[in-house]
Design an enzyme around this catalytic site. Structure first.
Site, PDB file in Angstrom:
ATOM      1  N   HIS A   1       7.714 -38.885  14.922  1.00 10.92           N
ATOM      2  CA  HIS A   1       7.091 -39.344  13.743  1.00 10.92           C
ATOM      3  C   HIS A   1       6.357 -38.059  13.023  1.00 10.92           C
ATOM      4  O   HIS A   1       5.937 -37.041  13.541  1.00 10.92           O
ATOM      5  CB  HIS A   1       6.111 -40.271  13.870  1.00 10.92           C
ATOM      6  CG  HIS A   1       5.083 -40.035  14.667  1.00 10.92           C
ATOM      7  ND1 HIS A   1       5.184 -40.036  16.032  1.00 10.92           N
ATOM      8  CD2 HIS A   1       3.682 -39.464  14.382  1.00 10.92           C
ATOM      9  CE1 HIS A   1       4.026 -39.853  16.628  1.00 10.92           C
ATOM     10  NE2 HIS A   1       3.154 -39.407  15.534  1.00 10.92           N
TER      11      HIS A   1
ATOM     12  N   HIS B   1       4.057 -32.258   9.870  1.00  8.28           N
ATOM     13  CA  HIS B   1       4.950 -31.653  10.838  1.00  8.28           C
ATOM     14  C   HIS B   1       5.395 -32.993  11.760  1.00  8.28           C
ATOM     15  O   HIS B   1       4.673 -33.972  11.584  1.00  8.28           O
ATOM     16  CB  HIS B   1       4.050 -30.921  11.712  1.00  8.28           C
ATOM     17  CG  HIS B   1       2.965 -31.398  12.399  1.00  8.28           C
ATOM     18  ND1 HIS B   1       1.699 -31.529  12.027  1.00  8.28           N
ATOM     19  CD2 HIS B   1       2.936 -32.004  13.706  1.00  8.28           C
ATOM     20  CE1 HIS B   1       0.955 -32.450  12.812  1.00  8.28           C
ATOM     21  NE2 HIS B   1       1.615 -32.715  14.015  1.00  8.28           N
TER      22      HIS B   1
HETATM   23  P1  A2P Z   1       0.799 -35.112  15.794  1.00 10.25           P
HETATM   24  O1  A2P Z   1       0.799 -35.834  14.636  1.00 10.25           O
HETATM   25  O2  A2P Z   1       0.435 -33.711  15.745  1.00 10.25           O
HETATM   26  O3  A2P Z   1       2.041 -35.545  16.704  1.00 10.25           O
HETATM   27  P2  A2P Z   1      -2.543 -39.355  20.697  1.00 10.25           P
HETATM   28  O4  A2P Z   1      -1.438 -40.025  21.233  1.00 10.25           O
HETATM   29  O5  A2P Z   1      -2.949 -38.111  21.045  1.00 10.25           O
HETATM   30  O6  A2P Z   1      -3.491 -40.387  20.404  1.00 10.25           O
HETATM   31  O7  A2P Z   1      -1.951 -39.038  19.096  1.00 10.25           O
HETATM   32  C1  A2P Z   1      -1.253 -39.865  18.504  1.00 10.25           C
HETATM   33  C2  A2P Z   1      -0.660 -39.286  17.208  1.00 10.25           C
HETATM   34  O8  A2P Z   1      -1.562 -38.905  16.271  1.00 10.25           O
HETATM   35  C3  A2P Z   1       0.165 -38.027  17.506  1.00 10.25           C
HETATM   36  O9  A2P Z   1       1.103 -37.984  16.636  1.00 10.25           O
HETATM   37  C4  A2P Z   1      -0.985 -37.072  17.272  1.00 10.25           C
HETATM   38  O10 A2P Z   1      -0.508 -35.693  16.759  1.00 10.25           O
HETATM   39  C5  A2P Z   1      -1.777 -37.566  15.863  1.00 10.25           C
HETATM   40  N1  A2P Z   1      -3.237 -37.056  16.143  1.00 10.25           N
HETATM   41  C6  A2P Z   1      -4.111 -37.359  17.297  1.00 10.25           C
HETATM   42  N2  A2P Z   1      -5.020 -36.882  17.023  1.00 10.25           N
HETATM   43  C7  A2P Z   1      -5.182 -36.494  15.788  1.00 10.25           C
HETATM   44  C8  A2P Z   1      -6.234 -35.837  15.005  1.00 10.25           C
HETATM   45  N3  A2P Z   1      -7.415 -35.653  15.272  1.00 10.25           N
HETATM   46  N4  A2P Z   1      -5.975 -35.577  13.668  1.00 10.25           N
HETATM   47  C9  A2P Z   1      -4.468 -35.679  13.176  1.00 10.25           C
HETATM   48  N5  A2P Z   1      -3.692 -36.027  14.080  1.00 10.25           N
HETATM   49  C10 A2P Z   1      -4.062 -36.515  15.153  1.00 10.25           C
END
Ligand code: A2P
Length: 217
Positions: free
Chosen positions: A69, A148
């Site tokens: 995603h 991304h």
């Molecule tokens: P990404 O979008 O780069 O894949 P997690 O499993 O660590 O809780 O994260 C769930 C999703 O949210 C993942 O897709 C992750 O990164 C994104 N994510 C986690 N923390 C943040 C943050 N502080 N800012 C933006 N996106 C985040």
């Protein structure tokens, strides 16, 4: 109470259809397989291993997590700053559940993450939150630069790192660093930006259908 906290998702984003997830994963695997056989990559192997003589199997080095995603807004069930106004935004409410076509314009690899850069259209930017680039300290990059898809993370690395790695490469480019052109690959041109940062600019962007929705976990 806990129920109220649950009313906002962990994050909003575009979720790739499962049939194209496999295709994107294969493309990424092929790229990693080719990258770690290149002499130029071997020359900089210590970026990944810490020791020049060790070998690295990039396909093993990165672990894939969950469904592919492109996160728009990380809400953390409402605890993240700006989560509520984002969820109440007109475009977010109106476009929730709609299908989009995402354009993946580049693949990138660092010692921490592997990801795909997503180039957002004007309409898609309506769903992009106000500040994810600034939050990461990149104040002068265009909105949407952070968009991304995380394809894999090294051990002990959280997926949030992928967007930060992408911003780091884009900041170098913006500062006028051309990077070191490595070679023309079947998929596109490969550039090295130092410190284990590799960017493959795709000759033909990968277009993939994706649904704008949210994830509660
Ligand atoms: P990404 O979008 O780069 O894949 P997690 O499993 O660590 O809780 O994260 C769930 C999703 O949210 C993942 O897709 C992750 O990164 C994104 N994510 C986690 N923390 C943040 C943050 N502080 N800012 C933006 N996106 C985040």
């Amino acid at each position: 109470g806990p129920l109220e906290e649950m009313s906002l998702p962990l994050f909003f984003g575009w979720f790739l259809l499962s049939s194209v997830q496999d295709k994107v994963r294969c493309t990424s695997m092929d790229f990693l397989k080719t990258l770690d056989t290149l002499e130029a990559f071997k020359k900089h192997l210590s970026d990944f291993t810490g020791k020049a003589e060790k070998e690295v199997d990039l396909e093993q080095y990165f672990q894939a997590k969950g469904t592919l995603h492109c996160t728009t807004k990380f809400c953390d069930y409402g605890k993240a700053p700006g989560a509520k106004p984002y969820a109440q935004n007109t475009a977010v409410k109106e476009l929730y559940g709609s299908a989009f076509e995402l354009s993946l314009s580049a693949l990138f690899v660092t010692p921490r993450t592997v990801g795909a850069r997503v180039s957002l259209t004007e309409e898609q930017l309506l769903l992009w939150p106000a500040d994810p680039e600034e939050e990461a300290g990149s104040t002068s990059l265009p909105r949407g630069s952070r968009a991304h898809i995380t394809l894999g993370c090294a051990e002990h690395v959280e997926p949030v790192q992928t967007g930060l790695d992408l911003l780091e490469i884009l900041t170098l480019q913006q500062e006028g660093q051309q990077g070191e052109p490595i070679e023309e690959m079947e998929l596109g041109s490969l550039t090295y930006y130092g410190e284990g940062r590799w960017l493959l600019t795709l000759r033909e962007p990968i277009c993939t259908p994706a649904c704008f929705s949210s994830f509660y976990g």
